[in-house]
Design an enzyme around this catalytic site. Sequence first.
Site, PDB file in Angstrom:
ATOM      1  N   GLU A   1      88.652 -11.541  28.299  1.00 30.48           N
ATOM      2  CA  GLU A   1      88.329 -12.420  27.161  1.00 30.48           C
ATOM      3  C   GLU A   1      89.034 -13.775  27.281  1.00 30.48           C
ATOM      4  OE1 GLU A   1      85.967 -11.410  25.600  1.00 30.48           O
ATOM      5  OE2 GLU A   1      86.054  -9.256  25.223  1.00 30.48           O
TER       6      GLU A   1
ATOM      7  N   HIS B   1      93.485 -10.887  19.967  1.00 28.87           N
ATOM      8  CA  HIS B   1      92.266 -10.094  19.734  1.00 28.87           C
ATOM      9  C   HIS B   1      92.645  -8.618  19.703  1.00 28.87           C
ATOM     10  CE1 HIS B   1      88.359  -8.255  20.234  1.00 28.87           C
ATOM     11  NE2 HIS B   1      88.660  -7.804  21.442  1.00 28.87           N
TER      12      HIS B   1
ATOM     13  N   HIS C   1      91.245  -4.408  17.919  1.00 29.57           N
ATOM     14  CA  HIS C   1      90.157  -3.583  17.392  1.00 29.57           C
ATOM     15  C   HIS C   1      90.630  -2.816  16.156  1.00 29.57           C
ATOM     16  CE1 HIS C   1      88.703  -3.308  21.900  1.00 29.57           C
ATOM     17  NE2 HIS C   1      88.540  -4.520  21.400  1.00 29.57           N
TER      18      HIS C   1
ATOM     19  N   GLU D   1      97.176 -10.835  -2.473  1.00 30.30           N
ATOM     20  CA  GLU D   1      97.720 -11.888  -1.614  1.00 30.30           C
ATOM     21  C   GLU D   1      96.803 -12.331  -0.477  1.00 30.30           C
ATOM     22  OE1 GLU D   1     101.872 -11.374  -0.824  1.00 30.30           O
ATOM     23  OE2 GLU D   1     102.266 -11.114  -2.958  1.00 30.30           O
TER      24      GLU D   1
ATOM     25  N   HIS E   1      82.931  -4.695  16.965  1.00 30.49           N
ATOM     26  CA  HIS E   1      83.854  -4.808  18.100  1.00 30.49           C
ATOM     27  C   HIS E   1      85.308  -4.970  17.644  1.00 30.49           C
ATOM     28  CE1 HIS E   1      84.796  -6.449  22.357  1.00 30.49           C
ATOM     29  NE2 HIS E   1      85.924  -6.255  21.714  1.00 30.49           N
TER      30      HIS E   1
END
Length: 270
Positions: free
Chosen positions: A116, A139, A141, A169, A210
């Site tokens: 990525e 990144h 999951h 919040e 994803h």
Amino acid sequence: MKDIMTAPFMVEMIRTCTNMYAHGWDERNGGNISLMLEEEDVKEYGDTSRVLRTIPTGFEAPALDGKYFLVTGTGKYFKNVQYAPDVNLGLVKIIDGGKNAQLLWGFSDGGKFTSEFPAHMMSHAVRISVNPANRVVMHCHPTNLLAMTYVHTLDEKAFTRTLWQMCTECIVVFPDGVNVLPWMLCGTNEIGEATAEKMKTARLVVWAQHGLYGAGVDLDEAFGLIETAEKAAEIYMKIAGLPLVNTITDEQMHLLEGRFGVKAREGYLS
Ligand code: 13P
Ligand code: ZN
């Protein structure tokens, strides 16, 4: 030269990977992190002119020319970063307008940066133009946010408003909201470009079915953003399908804006 394992950026990166794994956000090789560094940050820990390998990136990112990144490796498990940082992490310098990366440390088994990398580098380029202090793209999951993309509309305003309503919040932590991409093939320049485009207006970008991207000035901020959005999604997944009796109203959100000095994304509150 100081031992790179004692560098604050290395210590924090290892702790963050370990913590993300512990949160269940990074099964197997899931997830990736890139931390932008300057020459001053890295020069006391190694000879920056000693290049181990040059790795083509497959894209261009002129705004990042000369920048250094500590980044997770493709196929590597966050679980293992703490035990073998030099295998699972790499320190690279971006050269040739982004077309190549010089490996200065790490990926010692012959590995390379995350698949990525396009989404990370293109997002960094956008985020530093929005906030020059941005240093991190992350990144992962996270279970509940991912689950939510199966049962909630992917409309960005609706998705953001739902998350804001789940914990008081949320609007304070991510007043810019979350942007959402539909399912796309991961690891490509296309999803990288689409993610970067979404990063222009929010620091959180959901990849439907994803995972999630977060950006921040440091590892704590990016982690905290993801943690807060994931907590909200967890509450949503607990209550979705139950009759909703109470919520946080837009009037109350405006009170939060005033109390915490934040401004909700334009047009997202009535
Ligand atoms: P990498 O192992 O290449 O970092 O890929 C993991 C991932 O989460 C892909 O989206
Ligand atoms: Zn992923």
